[in-house]
Design an enzyme around this catalytic site. Sequence first.
Site, mmCIF file in Angstrom:
data_model
loop_
_atom_site.group_PDB
_atom_site.id
_atom_site.type_symbol
_atom_site.label_atom_id
_atom_site.label_comp_id
_atom_site.label_asym_id
_atom_site.label_seq_id
_atom_site.Cartn_x
_atom_site.Cartn_y
_atom_site.Cartn_z
ATOM 1 N N LYS A 353 0.803 -1.301 -0.077
ATOM 2 C CA LYS A 353 0.076 0.172 -0.065
ATOM 3 C C LYS A 353 0.873 1.113 -0.121
ATOM 4 C CE LYS A 353 -3.972 -2.218 2.109
ATOM 5 N NZ LYS A 353 -5.253 -1.799 1.502
ATOM 6 N N THR A 455 -11.690 0.078 -1.117
ATOM 7 C CA THR A 455 -12.656 0.566 -1.170
ATOM 8 C C THR A 455 -12.629 2.010 -0.509
ATOM 9 O OG1 THR A 455 -13.187 -0.595 1.007
ATOM 10 C CG2 THR A 455 -14.353 -1.612 -0.644
ATOM 11 N N LYS A 459 -14.951 5.634 -1.067
ATOM 12 C CA LYS A 459 -15.320 6.568 0.186
ATOM 13 C C LYS A 459 -14.990 7.944 -0.068
ATOM 14 C CE LYS A 459 -14.832 2.287 3.335
ATOM 15 N NZ LYS A 459 -13.649 1.882 4.117
HETATM 16 C C1 LIG Z 1 -12.891 1.309 4.159
HETATM 17 C C2 LIG Z 1 -12.033 0.829 5.196
HETATM 18 C C3 LIG Z 1 -10.868 0.033 4.885
HETATM 19 C C4 LIG Z 1 -10.490 -0.306 3.307
HETATM 20 O O1 LIG Z 1 -9.546 0.676 2.961
HETATM 21 P P1 LIG Z 1 -8.750 0.464 1.962
HETATM 22 O O2 LIG Z 1 -8.236 1.807 1.588
HETATM 23 O O3 LIG Z 1 -9.484 -0.069 0.730
HETATM 24 O O4 LIG Z 1 -7.717 -0.609 2.048
HETATM 25 C C5 LIG Z 1 -10.001 -0.441 5.913
HETATM 26 N N1 LIG Z 1 -10.441 -0.125 7.327
HETATM 27 C C6 LIG Z 1 -11.425 0.416 7.531
HETATM 28 C C7 LIG Z 1 -11.638 1.054 9.042
HETATM 29 C C8 LIG Z 1 -12.317 1.155 6.463
HETATM 30 O O5 LIG Z 1 -13.388 1.768 6.674
#
Ligand SMILES: *Cc1c(COP(=O)(O)O)cnc(C)c1O
Length: 607
Positions: A353, A455, A459
């Site tokens: 990441k 995801t 958001k």
């Molecule tokens: C959405 C979410 C994730 C996933 O995040 P990515 O950026 O897609 O890895 C992980 N942890 C929490 C608390 C989230 O709300």
Amino acid sequence: VWKPAERVIAAAFDTPVVGWRGKRVNTLRLWSAQPIDPILLDAFNAGDHIGALRESNKAESLTRVLYPADATPAGQELRLRQEFFFSSASLQDILRRHLQQYDDFTSLPDKVAIQLNDTHPAVSIAELMRLLCDVHGLEFDQAWDITRGTIAYTNHTLLPEALESWPVPLFERLLPRHMQIIYAINAKVLLEARKTKNFSDTEIRSISLIEEGGSRRVRMGNLAFVGSHSINGVSALHTDLMKVTVFADLHKLYPDRINNKTNGITPRRWLQQCNPGLTGLIREAIGDDFLDDAEKLRALDKFATDSAFQEKFAAVKRNNKVALANLVASRMGVKIDPSAMFDIQIKRIHEYKRQLLNVIEAVALYDQIRSRPELDWVPRVKLFAGKAAPSYHNAKLIIKLINDVARTINNDPAVRGLLKVVFVPNYNVSLAEVMVPAADLSEQISTAGMEASGTGNMKFGLNGALTIGTLDGANVEMRDNVGEDNIKIFGLRADEVANLRTDGHNPRAIIEGSHELAQALSAISSGVFSPDDRNRYSELIEGIYSHDWFMVAADFDAYAQAQREVDELWNDKSAWSEKTIRNTARMGWFSSDRTIRQYAKEIWRAG
Ligand SMILES: *Cc1c(COP(=O)(O)O)cnc(C)c1O
């Protein structure tokens, strides 16, 4: 027929899940393991007070912690027992309820859909076979058709270390009957493959449910694949890569089974609940339709260049940034300025990441701000949050590095507050609900080819942040939806990363060719940010020089340049506003309502 050595009660706990506008209520059923005999009274009365509770403790430990660490043999055993427990409880419940309504299991594939969420419940394939054959008396071949007709599998990662496999001796000891069934399934599949005459011995070995050579292991990904009528990836790119990497040979044998269901996010939580200010502004502008159908957000597009609307949109963002600044002040005692750009990377800490790329860029920027104080630097706050797996050494070290860099930069008067770095502890959904609405810039910078979907990216886009990101996971489809002018894409593509890895690349030469990067790496590895332990980061940085598996050096210049282009955009307030509004307007397709509808129609044949 299996005579289990251990028996426990699975106690059901139901939570009603109320759907949008209360039109449907579904049941979420979770299981707790309970002992059949809570206390062995004879043993207790004979004075063995601890031993009398042994069975009881063993049962309850099955569900005390979800996903127990599997670094030790004891952890592995507990984890496999837990996966089996949850799988078996759900399957027995499903079969029991099916027989209350229907005479037999021939209708199971029509009435029931079982979606394996990753390989964790993949033992369900062997357990459903066992229940159908050994408990309900079906023939193996009929049970196999019913199993495959009922079960489907979602793959969530291509990382080889994340694909579960269990040592055959462990599997054989805990689940001997399931091991027999897996061997029988394997024989059937391998015979089918051999009959086509299309497969080399190497390909046959890669299809096998058993990994040979050295220690033998059961491959849960392959089991999930062969026992399912549908195997889906979670973004278009990830699905394409599945077909040519982990499941290349299984895909050749069953070419119709792999399909794509791009992930989504629920707009109830990730817009309405977490961002009431923006929700109110959108309702004022385009009415309530978008609450039932997120794709109706498109109607906002025509306000993107409306300066009065741009101002209201920016005012909502500013309020959300003030709320985050207050949280950071009260939780951490760090002051951040809501008029600075809030540049946010929140996600689990993992080398792919590339939080490391982001913090190295912060160090390079710090260096530039000090050496060229005459330039008009855009004030930035780089915020991070995320947890690392307990035994993931480099991920823990990256958290430490961000904290060390933050302390140094935030306390250096030469920075004049133009750059701040904040690591907010205890990342979870509640914290995300405060941070996402407050972001100006969303960091989605994984090494291309390694993020299945993401995801978090969705958001942020929905809440009007600009994305800086690689062409990875669902970022690709986000670019297609929001338009390439409204997202900042940089860096190597997935095929370029794959080529560099096979042909070998020379990170040392890249670093020597980039003054900024070389300076930043040398500052970190020589202990500028860790005067209490000057070698703390030497090995971490040496990894970039020697192999750079995650392409941090290879992507650094493109990333740094993209960040300076983002700075330029920020200075054009109206252009920035237009882009952020278009992001919110064009993210509707990423609603989980669309995703679930596709699962229902294309996999579950329901709706
Ligand atoms: C959405 C979410 C994730 C996933 O995040 P990515 O950026 O897609 O890895 C992980 N942890 C929490 C608390 C989230 O709300």
